[in-house]
Design a protein around this motif. Structure first.
Motif, short mmCIF file in Angstrom:
data_model
loop_
_atom_site.label_atom_id
_atom_site.label_comp_id
_atom_site.label_asym_id
_atom_site.label_seq_id
_atom_site.Cartn_x
_atom_site.Cartn_y
_atom_site.Cartn_z
N TYR A 242 -12.76 -4.91 8.36
CA TYR A 242 -13.35 -3.64 7.94
C TYR A 242 -12.41 -2.95 6.97
CZ TYR A 242 -16.75 -4.17 11.65
OH TYR A 242 -17.75 -4.64 12.42
N ILE A 243 -13.01 -2.30 5.98
CA ILE A 243 -12.22 -1.49 5.06
C ILE A 243 -12.88 -0.13 4.94
CG2 ILE A 243 -11.35 -3.45 3.75
CD1 ILE A 243 -13.44 -2.76 1.60
N SER A 244 -12.10 0.86 4.54
CA SER A 244 -12.66 2.21 4.45
C SER A 244 -13.47 2.37 3.17
CB SER A 244 -11.54 3.24 4.50
OG SER A 244 -10.56 2.96 3.52
N GLU A 245 -14.50 3.19 3.26
CA GLU A 245 -15.19 3.61 2.05
C GLU A 245 -14.25 4.53 1.28
OE1 GLU A 245 -18.76 5.55 3.26
OE2 GLU A 245 -19.66 3.70 4.02
N PRO A 246 -14.49 4.65 -0.03
CA PRO A 246 -13.55 5.44 -0.83
C PRO A 246 -13.43 6.91 -0.42
CG PRO A 246 -14.87 4.03 -2.23
CD PRO A 246 -15.44 3.91 -0.86
N ASN A 247 -14.38 7.41 0.34
CA ASN A 247 -14.25 8.82 0.74
C ASN A 247 -13.39 9.00 1.99
OD1 ASN A 247 -16.07 7.55 2.28
ND2 ASN A 247 -17.65 9.11 2.21
N LEU A 248 -12.88 7.92 2.52
CA LEU A 248 -11.99 7.99 3.67
C LEU A 248 -10.64 7.43 3.25
CD1 LEU A 248 -11.51 8.29 6.78
CD2 LEU A 248 -12.35 5.96 7.01
N ASP A 249 -9.60 8.23 3.40
CA ASP A 249 -8.30 7.70 3.00
C ASP A 249 -7.19 8.32 3.83
OD1 ASP A 249 -7.72 10.26 1.89
OD2 ASP A 249 -8.70 9.68 0.03
N ARG A 250 -6.00 7.86 3.61
CA ARG A 250 -4.84 8.32 4.35
C ARG A 250 -3.68 8.53 3.41
NH1 ARG A 250 -3.76 7.35 9.83
NH2 ARG A 250 -1.56 7.09 9.40
N LYS A 251 -2.67 9.25 3.91
CA LYS A 251 -1.53 9.51 3.05
C LYS A 251 -0.51 8.37 3.08
CE LYS A 251 1.54 12.02 6.19
NZ LYS A 251 1.05 11.31 7.38
N ASP A 252 -0.70 7.41 3.96
CA ASP A 252 0.24 6.28 4.01
C ASP A 252 -0.53 4.97 4.19
OD1 ASP A 252 -0.47 6.08 6.72
OD2 ASP A 252 1.06 7.54 7.26
N ARG A 253 0.22 3.89 4.20
CA ARG A 253 -0.40 2.58 4.30
C ARG A 253 -0.47 2.08 5.74
NH1 ARG A 253 3.28 2.74 0.30
NH2 ARG A 253 2.62 2.34 -1.85
N ASN A 254 -0.17 2.98 6.69
CA ASN A 254 -0.04 2.52 8.08
C ASN A 254 -1.32 1.98 8.68
OD1 ASN A 254 2.55 3.23 7.90
ND2 ASN A 254 2.39 5.09 9.16
N ARG A 255 -2.44 2.33 8.10
CA ARG A 255 -3.69 1.82 8.65
C ARG A 255 -4.21 0.63 7.85
NH1 ARG A 255 -6.20 3.33 13.68
NH2 ARG A 255 -4.88 5.00 14.41
N ILE A 256 -3.33 0.00 7.14
CA ILE A 256 -3.70 -1.26 6.52
C ILE A 256 -3.13 -2.34 7.43
CG2 ILE A 256 -3.44 -2.75 4.51
CD1 ILE A 256 -3.25 -0.25 2.81
N ILE A 257 -4.00 -2.95 8.18
CA ILE A 257 -3.55 -3.85 9.24
C ILE A 257 -4.01 -5.27 8.90
CG2 ILE A 257 -3.64 -4.30 11.70
CD1 ILE A 257 -4.43 -1.31 12.02
N LEU A 258 -3.05 -6.15 8.88
CA LEU A 258 -3.34 -7.52 8.46
C LEU A 258 -3.00 -8.51 9.57
CD1 LEU A 258 -1.70 -7.46 4.92
CD2 LEU A 258 -4.14 -7.50 5.44
N PHE A 259 -3.88 -9.46 9.73
CA PHE A 259 -3.61 -10.54 10.67
C PHE A 259 -3.74 -11.86 9.95
CE2 PHE A 259 -5.19 -7.08 13.17
CZ PHE A 259 -4.39 -7.09 14.30
N VAL A 260 -2.84 -12.74 10.25
CA VAL A 260 -3.01 -14.09 9.74
C VAL A 260 -3.04 -15.02 10.94
CG1 VAL A 260 -1.97 -15.94 8.41
CG2 VAL A 260 -1.88 -13.60 7.57
N ASN A 261 -4.13 -15.69 11.08
CA ASN A 261 -4.33 -16.58 12.22
C ASN A 261 -4.02 -15.88 13.54
OD1 ASN A 261 -4.95 -18.41 10.29
ND2 ASN A 261 -3.16 -19.71 10.57
N GLY A 262 -4.52 -14.68 13.67
CA GLY A 262 -4.38 -13.95 14.92
C GLY A 262 -3.03 -13.31 15.13
#
Ligand code: ADP
Ligand code: MG
Length: 590
Positions: A242-262
């Motif tokens: 899931y990614i945010s629509e452009p009208n939803l944002d944050r002041k930092d990158r902390n909610r960019i969460i990545l998983f590689v193979n779990g």
């Protein structure tokens, strides 16, 4: 100097432990990974005082056979890796056999476990690495590991621990991340006897995302899904989340969460790929939210590069980057294009580059071949933007002006030059415009206008302007400005001609529209576009030029077909002949 000595085993263990177990949150991470590796369907995490006093992880996984217990806590003892080759195809979260040994070396730990196939369980108590109790107990199948007084034997580490609240937040992050990565596992987090998080284990990612992000935010998120080939036809990278629509944002990158193979990972390059896909959709300094699960065959990712396994190395990093960015752009474009008139795909291809745009409606999964083409998108060859093609092999154009000697610059606007026939006053803006226009014509007649990719930027137009753009979108593409619809009135610019500074692309398009809409031109769209590009790329009045910039400009002007006027018909120079000068100064004729 002391003589060299081998370190004692418990010192080595402590040093090693310090790398794996940085803080309470890292204990939680390692123990959750062990539970997941043991195929648990239920994992409960209990924390007291931010984990410093107590961390307990209970799972219903397969448990540890009683005879393996001493080994489980030994260093470099693992059931998950056998040969060095296995390192290149790791399918479990753990593999080094370091976590348990590290944890027990720096705490008071109790392990209670019963293997599925055994009827009686085992309990082990270890303090600072030494087993103090070892007995049989009745226990449900699975494992409970209780870690108390973390770092009690490492006073320095203890002193540098973050605050309890920081640690609590970090533990919450870890638990929720794994809950999202494993939606079919039920997770419960209890902090100081209060349940603070629970996932249903329904197997639906959306259920967990709602729990973690909240319903309000979830409603502003878009599901994404896509795949691409990694090497030819056999291996595939899958991306979903899931990614945010452009009208939803944050002041930092902390909610960019990545998983590689779990596995939750940090990867600044991939994070950049994501934020860049939102370029100009978000205000400066704001970041999107994203939760993305990347699946690649285990041999395509090296997880053995970081002590806490928080970073990985991709064998095909480029494809991963591009695939990720494409999945996101695609989702963002679909979002904005639901009510949009469809354009002829052909007409939107830039002439010079030869790469395809993602089609407006690909369906949910991205077509593989389109991804490949996207992957080749960076092949434009940038040239020195100021260099006039003197023509590799092409005959030099004939002189149209005598050779001039630069005397200097006046008013940061005019170049004073001297020729055999008198004085030349050159307008740096119009003259440079002539030179650049000629360069663009030469490129157009040769290999096509040279362009390069930029961080895509979105420009909003009025309805009328948007319709006008549609009529000249072809000309823009041929001129190296690749622009695509992004909603009814917004457009995304992806490439600019090499000579045009990125910063002026918006002005140039606006000015082009202006002239086009006022119909005060009967120029060909491409010609007019090139003219405007030249105008925006030309030195402005007020710019102080270096000697070699002036020399280069004048040299190029000397060989332009119409050196005396700019492409928009303004004078580029004033020539005052030696006679005129003499007249002005009322010199007696010689
Ligand atoms: P690794 O996970 O790298 O193998 P660990 O030190 O974390 O190393 O664990 C050592 C071994 O103990 C594991 O390989 C596994 O066999 C066993 N183990 C640890 N935790 C659990 C658990 N919760 N359930 C079942 N087995 C476990
Ligand atoms: Mg482990």
């Amino acid at each position: 100097m002391n003589p060299i000595q081998r370190l004692e085993e418990h010192v080595i263990a402590q040093i090693a432990a310090g790398e794996v177990v940085e803080r309470p949150a890292s204990v939680v991470k390692e123990l959750i990974e062990n539970a997941l590796d043991a195929q648990a369907t239920y994992i409960q995490v209990d924390i007291e005082r931010g984990g410093q006093q107590l961390i307990r992880i209970s799972d219903d996984g397969h448990g540890i056979p009683s005879h393996e217990m001493p080994l489980a806590i030994a260093r470099h003892a693992t059931s998950k890796l056998r040969t060095a080759d296995d390192l290149y195809r790791i399918a479990t979260l753990g593999f080094r056999g370091e976590a348990l040994s590290s944890v027990v070396a720096v705490s008071k730990t109790t392990i209670t476990t019963r293997h599925r196939t055994e009827s009686i369980g085992t309990q082990l108590r270890i303090e600072a690495g030494n087993v103090t109790h070892h007995r049989e107990v009745g226990a449900p199948a699975g494992t409970v590991i209780t870690v108390e007084n973390l770092f009690y034997n490492m006073p320095v580490r203890l002193k540098f621990l973050k605050t309890e609240n920081t640690e609590k937040r970090q533990i919450m992050n870890i638990v929720t991340q794994y809950a999202m990565a494993y939606p079919d596992v039920r997770f419960v987090l209890v902090q100081d006897n209060r349940e603070v998080f629970r996932s249903s284990g329904s197997g639906q990612l959306a259920d967990v995302v709602v729990k973690v992000f909240g319903l309000a935010q979830f409603k502003q998120m878009i599901e994404v899904r896509g795949q691409d080939n990694l090497d030819g036809l056999t291996s595939t990278i899958h991306i979903e989340g899931y990614i945010s629509e452009p009208n939803l944002d944050r002041k930092d990158r902390n909610r960019i969460i990545l998983f590689v193979n779990g596995r939750a990972i940090q990867d600044s390059t991939l994070t950049y790929a994501i934020t860049q896909a939102y370029h100009n959709l978000l205000p400066k300094g704001r970041y999107p939210l994203a939760l993305l699960m990347i699946q690649v065959p285990p041999e395509f990712v090296d997880v053995n590069v970081h002590p806490t396994k928080a970073e990985v190395r991709f064998r095909d990093a480029n494809t991963t980057f591009i695939a990720l960015q494409r999945v996101i752009r695609h989702a963002l474009m679909n979002l904005d294009q639901q009510n949009m008139p469809r354009f002829n795909q052909e007409s939107r291809r830039p002439q010079a580059g030869g790469w395809a745009l993602p089609s407006v409606n690909d369906g949910d999964d991205l077509p593989l071949e389109a991804l490949d083409e996207w992957g080749n998108a960076t092949s434009a060859t940038p040239t020195d933007p100021t260099a006039i093609p003197t023509g590799l092999g092409r005959p030099e154009r004939p002189r149209t002006l005598p050779p001039l000697r630069i005397v200097g610059q006046v008013g940061a606007s005019y170049i004073v030059a001297e020729g055999p026939a008198g004085l030349y006053l050159i307008d740096q803006h119009t003259a440079h415009m002539r030179v650049l226009y000629q360069q663009l014509l030469d490129e157009r007649d040769g290999q096509g206008i040279q362009w390069h990719e930029i961080e895509s930027r979105t420009i909003n137009f009025s309805q009328k302007e948007a319709r006008t753009i549609e009529t000249i979108i072809d000309a823009l593409a041929q001129a190296g400005i690749q622009i695509e619809p992004f909603g009814t009135t917004a457009f995304v610019v992806r490439t600019v001609p090499v000579i045009l500074s990125e910063q002026f692309v918006e002005d140039a398009i606006a000015s082009l529209l202006d002239e086009w809409m006022r119909q005060n031109t009967n120029a060909e769209p491409l010609d007019l576009t090139l003219l405007i590009i030249a105008r925006y790329s030309a030195y402005r009045s007020g710019r102080i030029l270096k000697q070699d910039e002036m020399a280069q400009l004048v040299q190029n002007l000397e060989r332009c077909p119409s050196p005396q006027t700019s492409p928009d018909d303004r004078p580029t120079l004033i020539h005052i002949s030696a006679d005129q000068l003499a007249d002005e100064f009322k010199r007696p004729p010689t």
